[in-house]
Design a protein around this motif. Sequence first.
Motif, PDB file in Angstrom:
ATOM      1  N   ARG A 112      10.999  -0.812   2.541  1.00  0.00           N
ATOM      2  CA  ARG A 112      11.821   0.244   3.145  1.00  0.00           C
ATOM      3  C   ARG A 112      11.029   1.121   4.104  1.00  0.00           C
ATOM      4  NH1 ARG A 112      14.703   3.896  -1.122  1.00  0.00           N
ATOM      5  NH2 ARG A 112      12.613   4.730  -1.277  1.00  0.00           N
ATOM      6  N   GLY A 113       9.739   1.285   3.847  1.00  0.00           N
ATOM      7  CA  GLY A 113       8.903   2.165   4.659  1.00  0.00           C
ATOM      8  C   GLY A 113       8.660   1.693   6.078  1.00  0.00           C
ATOM      9  N   VAL A 114       9.051   0.451   6.390  1.00  0.00           N
ATOM     10  CA  VAL A 114       8.889  -0.073   7.751  1.00  0.00           C
ATOM     11  C   VAL A 114      10.210  -0.639   8.281  1.00  0.00           C
ATOM     12  CG1 VAL A 114       6.409  -0.492   7.563  1.00  0.00           C
ATOM     13  CG2 VAL A 114       8.010  -2.292   6.873  1.00  0.00           C
ATOM     14  N   GLU A 115      11.316  -0.035   7.856  1.00  0.00           N
ATOM     15  CA  GLU A 115      12.628  -0.546   8.256  1.00  0.00           C
ATOM     16  C   GLU A 115      13.352   0.352   9.243  1.00  0.00           C
ATOM     17  OE1 GLU A 115      14.236  -3.326   4.662  1.00  0.00           O
ATOM     18  OE2 GLU A 115      14.709  -1.216   4.519  1.00  0.00           O
ATOM     19  N   ALA A 116      14.117  -0.301  10.122  1.00  0.00           N
ATOM     20  CA  ALA A 116      15.074   0.385  10.989  1.00  0.00           C
ATOM     21  C   ALA A 116      16.406   0.516  10.252  1.00  0.00           C
ATOM     22  CB  ALA A 116      15.263  -0.400  12.286  1.00  0.00           C
ATOM     23  N   LEU A 147       0.029  -1.472  -4.941  1.00  0.00           N
ATOM     24  CA  LEU A 147       0.757  -0.211  -4.926  1.00  0.00           C
ATOM     25  C   LEU A 147       1.981  -0.323  -4.035  1.00  0.00           C
ATOM     26  CD1 LEU A 147       0.798   2.770  -5.846  1.00  0.00           C
ATOM     27  CD2 LEU A 147      -0.515   3.294  -3.768  1.00  0.00           C
ATOM     28  N   ALA A 148       3.131   0.060  -4.574  1.00  0.00           N
ATOM     29  CA  ALA A 148       4.389   0.065  -3.832  1.00  0.00           C
ATOM     30  C   ALA A 148       5.105   1.378  -4.125  1.00  0.00           C
ATOM     31  CB  ALA A 148       5.258  -1.123  -4.254  1.00  0.00           C
ATOM     32  N   GLY A 149       6.198   1.589  -3.455  1.00  0.00           N
ATOM     33  CA  GLY A 149       7.010   2.775  -3.715  1.00  0.00           C
ATOM     34  C   GLY A 149       6.864   3.818  -2.632  1.00  0.00           C
ATOM     35  N   ASN A 150       7.770   3.764  -1.684  1.00  0.00           N
ATOM     36  CA  ASN A 150       7.850   4.778  -0.624  1.00  0.00           C
ATOM     37  C   ASN A 150       6.601   4.853   0.242  1.00  0.00           C
ATOM     38  OD1 ASN A 150       9.801   5.731  -2.897  1.00  0.00           O
ATOM     39  ND2 ASN A 150      10.565   6.607  -0.989  1.00  0.00           N
ATOM     40  N   HIS A 198       9.433  -3.050  14.158  1.00  0.00           N
ATOM     41  CA  HIS A 198       8.168  -3.704  14.471  1.00  0.00           C
ATOM     42  C   HIS A 198       7.064  -2.714  14.810  1.00  0.00           C
ATOM     43  CE1 HIS A 198      10.498  -7.672  15.339  1.00  0.00           C
ATOM     44  NE2 HIS A 198      10.738  -7.166  14.141  1.00  0.00           N
ATOM     45  N   ASP A 199       7.409  -1.576  15.384  1.00  0.00           N
ATOM     46  CA  ASP A 199       6.408  -0.541  15.655  1.00  0.00           C
ATOM     47  C   ASP A 199       5.861   0.041  14.347  1.00  0.00           C
ATOM     48  OD1 ASP A 199       6.573  -0.818  18.420  1.00  0.00           O
ATOM     49  OD2 ASP A 199       8.185   0.661  18.574  1.00  0.00           O
ATOM     50  N   LEU A 200       6.750   0.276  13.371  1.00  0.00           N
ATOM     51  CA  LEU A 200       6.291   0.781  12.080  1.00  0.00           C
ATOM     52  C   LEU A 200       5.409  -0.242  11.368  1.00  0.00           C
ATOM     53  CD1 LEU A 200       9.484   2.587  10.720  1.00  0.00           C
ATOM     54  CD2 LEU A 200       7.413   3.629  11.676  1.00  0.00           C
ATOM     55  N   ILE A 201       5.762  -1.516  11.448  1.00  0.00           N
ATOM     56  CA  ILE A 201       4.923  -2.557  10.842  1.00  0.00           C
ATOM     57  C   ILE A 201       3.535  -2.530  11.468  1.00  0.00           C
ATOM     58  CG2 ILE A 201       4.546  -5.058  10.703  1.00  0.00           C
ATOM     59  CD1 ILE A 201       7.561  -5.403  10.321  1.00  0.00           C
TER      60      ILE A 201
END
Length: 183
Positions: free
Chosen positions: A167-171, A142-145, A178-181
């Motif tokens: 995109r969901g874990v990008e600055a 599953l991908a997409g936002n 890295h925090d979002l990852i």
Amino acid sequence: MSVLVKICGLTREQDVDAALAAGADMVGFVLVATSPRGISVERALELAERVPESSRTVAVFETAPVTVPGTVSERGFDLVQSYDAVGPGRDDRILGVRGEPPAELPEGVAVLLDLAFGSRPDADALRAHWRRAAAVRSPVMLAGNLTPDNVADAVRAARPWAVDTARGVEAAPGVKDHDLIAR
């Protein structure tokens, strides 16, 4: 239920390292020149050298190359993901599909179910996307936002074998947060 995680669109060493440190099962390199996350095959191979055998590397194409000599693994990648047709029995390929999944898929073909490139769906559209994924009989990535804030809900709704985020874990495009990852 154990769900694999792919962090895609990696362009920098420190981002590959952050994805691996967070436990990513797969890391993806976009080999599409027009993508904001696109890198050359040579750069992707350099980054893939950082990946231990415990994680898998994925070369992402718009259309899979047919003239590449040797197998995917001989080229330095474990899997190829592309948005064109794949034949049966290709366990090194992931078929990317944007929008509605095909009614018929060859047995054993893994499908990455994505949204339209650059789309920003509202919550209702995301839930509809997850329901479509749940109805696919093939293994679904599953991908997409997908973001740290919605991925648990997506997994509960779609029950995929894997999730994929870029995109969901990008600055910024091609630069991971890295925090979002880690989340």
